[in-house]
Design an enzyme around this catalytic site. Sequence first.
Site, short mmCIF file in Angstrom:
data_model
loop_
_atom_site.label_atom_id
_atom_site.label_comp_id
_atom_site.label_asym_id
_atom_site.label_seq_id
_atom_site.Cartn_x
_atom_site.Cartn_y
_atom_site.Cartn_z
N SER A 249 26.85 34.75 -15.89
CA SER A 249 27.50 34.57 -16.71
C SER A 249 26.95 33.05 -17.35
CB SER A 249 29.01 34.16 -16.56
OG SER A 249 29.72 35.30 -16.39
N HIS B 4 33.73 31.11 -21.11
CA HIS B 4 34.72 31.45 -20.05
C HIS B 4 34.10 30.70 -18.79
CE1 HIS B 4 31.67 34.69 -18.93
NE2 HIS B 4 32.14 34.28 -17.87
N ASP C 114 31.08 33.90 -27.01
CA ASP C 114 31.31 33.67 -25.61
C ASP C 114 30.25 32.23 -25.45
OD1 ASP C 114 32.46 33.08 -23.12
OD2 ASP C 114 32.06 34.88 -22.40
#
Length: 697
Positions: free
Chosen positions: A627, A83, A219
């Site tokens: 992240s 992402h 991810d």
Amino acid sequence: MRFLKFILLFIAFNVSAQQGGMWIPSLLEGMNETEMTNLGSKLTAKDIYDVNNSSLKDAIGHFNGGCTSEVISDKGLILTNHHCGFGQIQSHSSLENDYLKDGFWAMSLDEELPNEGLFIEFIVRIEDITTQALSGITDSMTEKEKQSLIDKNSNAFQKTVTKEAWQDTKVKSFYNGNQYFLFVTERFEDIRLVGAPPTSIGKFGSDTDNWVFPRHTGDFSMFRIYADANNRPAKYSKDNQPYKPKHFLPVSLDGVEEGDFTMVFGFPGRTNEYLPAVAIQHITEEFNPTNIAIREAALKVIDAKMKESDAVRIKYASKQARIANAWKKWIGENLGIEKSDAVAKRRAFEATFTKALNEKNLEDQYGNILSDFDKLYKDFGPINIKRRNFIEVFLVTNELMQMTFRAYQMEQAITAKPEAFEKAKAGLITRLKGIHKNYDVQVDKGVFNNVMPFYNNNVDASIYEKTAFTNLESALKLLDGNAKTVLKKLNKDAAYKYAKPMIAKFYNTIDKEYQEKNEPITALQTKYMTALMDALPNARYFPDANSTLRVTYGQVRGYSPRDAVYYNPVSYLDGVVEKYVPGDYEFDVPEKLLELHKNKDYGQYADSNGKVPVCFLGTNHTTGGNSGSPAIDANGNLVGLNFDRVWEGTMSDMNYDPEICRNIMVDLRYVLFIVDKYAGATHLIDEMKLVHPKKDK
């Protein structure tokens, strides 16, 4: 403003294994180092941060200013979240080459794709410059006067810093403006896409699984840093070579088990751990609900249109993810605050604080703080909501309103400074081209109809048939001519005429009132931080996140989100297959992955039970910006890739609770399994240093 005695933060206490906190890596010696050891770490503070020698910090890069990434080979190979690289993957995608749907793998350096504007920044060193930044500051100054002098002091000091010509500096405030650090940085701007799994792996579970566990999302995405002939930062050039890093992370094939030490190293964005109870109550009971409703209304349209059309899916994939992410996060944040009884507990803490003020004869100095917070937030609440609702409608969810907003900014710039016309026009053209690259009129019109009622009762969707902004060619024609001509045409445009009064009110009334009412709250928060440390000096105080490099440590742990439910800390590929729904946009699974699972063709990436781990949980205190952060084991090896938190644990931005808060990480064995067995990109595996820290004991 007087200086705080920060030595109080680092004196030795009876330390066991306290968790929580986002710690400055240059200040780990002592208490933090001991805590990490008690949690199972074999690392020293100098292994993590060392100015004179290679250390873990040299492998941690700020990815495009919003995420974290890490170097995993001696050829500048970079790992981050899917992402985080989503915008770049999308920008290279088309109906002919749908890298979102099919994935992308460069099988040689020549096939790696450049990304204009993408950068990765490393921290060279960190210095405490509190004395220099606060020089001349007095209590009699207004907040604006204080900030102006701090900025002046900081800018002057940066000019004296010894650094290389290609390096830069920045100064950041900590502890609500009570401490200041200087960061010497190194930014690389030739970053190329190397690999990304298909969305059915990289975003498996999509919105349904977002912020929850058990999670089964791969991810991750891979990039490479390129440098000039001297291994220094450089703009893109075909002559650039893969970067030779000061340090890269070895990858552990031994994985994790419950109780293992984990350290997450990265650039957390923003936390507010020292808010008063009244602020937490305002955010969760008043502020969040209205913004949740606006985003939900927008997503209802976008999600439906993306399911109907592949072209819309590609165009809106990144925007949908951005809108949905915060929407669901806010819902979970509210749930976590309620579940943990955070407001009542914060009020109980405030009673302890008040008692300490009395015992230390500090009431005259600080006794008014909590009552002042109550008064200020009562007055601040409505305008805070109104301002944010405007931002949600005009800048986050609806693109036509965003275009009119940017046009208004251009008009104001030209009116104030006519000679700035060409520069302001060029800026607007860039904005318009960026929006129209992934724009669908019908989607945007549907969003407009759904979100505008939350801000204004006058919902006139006919402007979509009358405005020039919904077509790039006609929008650019609005900007043909001199300043007078352009402004005349602009003010005749239907959408601009509709939006301009609301935008003008935002700037002239709403935002001004917000700034006026927020300023005393900001000043009081600084005073509150000072008071806490004076009244309760033996409490633990870590600085709030502010997008600077931080260390957070914990352990692999499962958790119980509600009565009679317990989640084991590790999920497996078996769970991916269990969730599989053929053709579903959230839970479809690539045929090859199903085949690998059926044949148990796992290579060297299965655990001792013969299963492939996918994700695992930890007690690390993380937030947005973490992240892509590496999860590092007790020996300094890469074991996971941080990408999410559990739903109730999103409250950790205001209230970290080790019983509830968990971060979610992709197991690196799943990453390697996908790269090797699924994608066949074995040359990337060969680049890495694979280790067995548990087996080699």
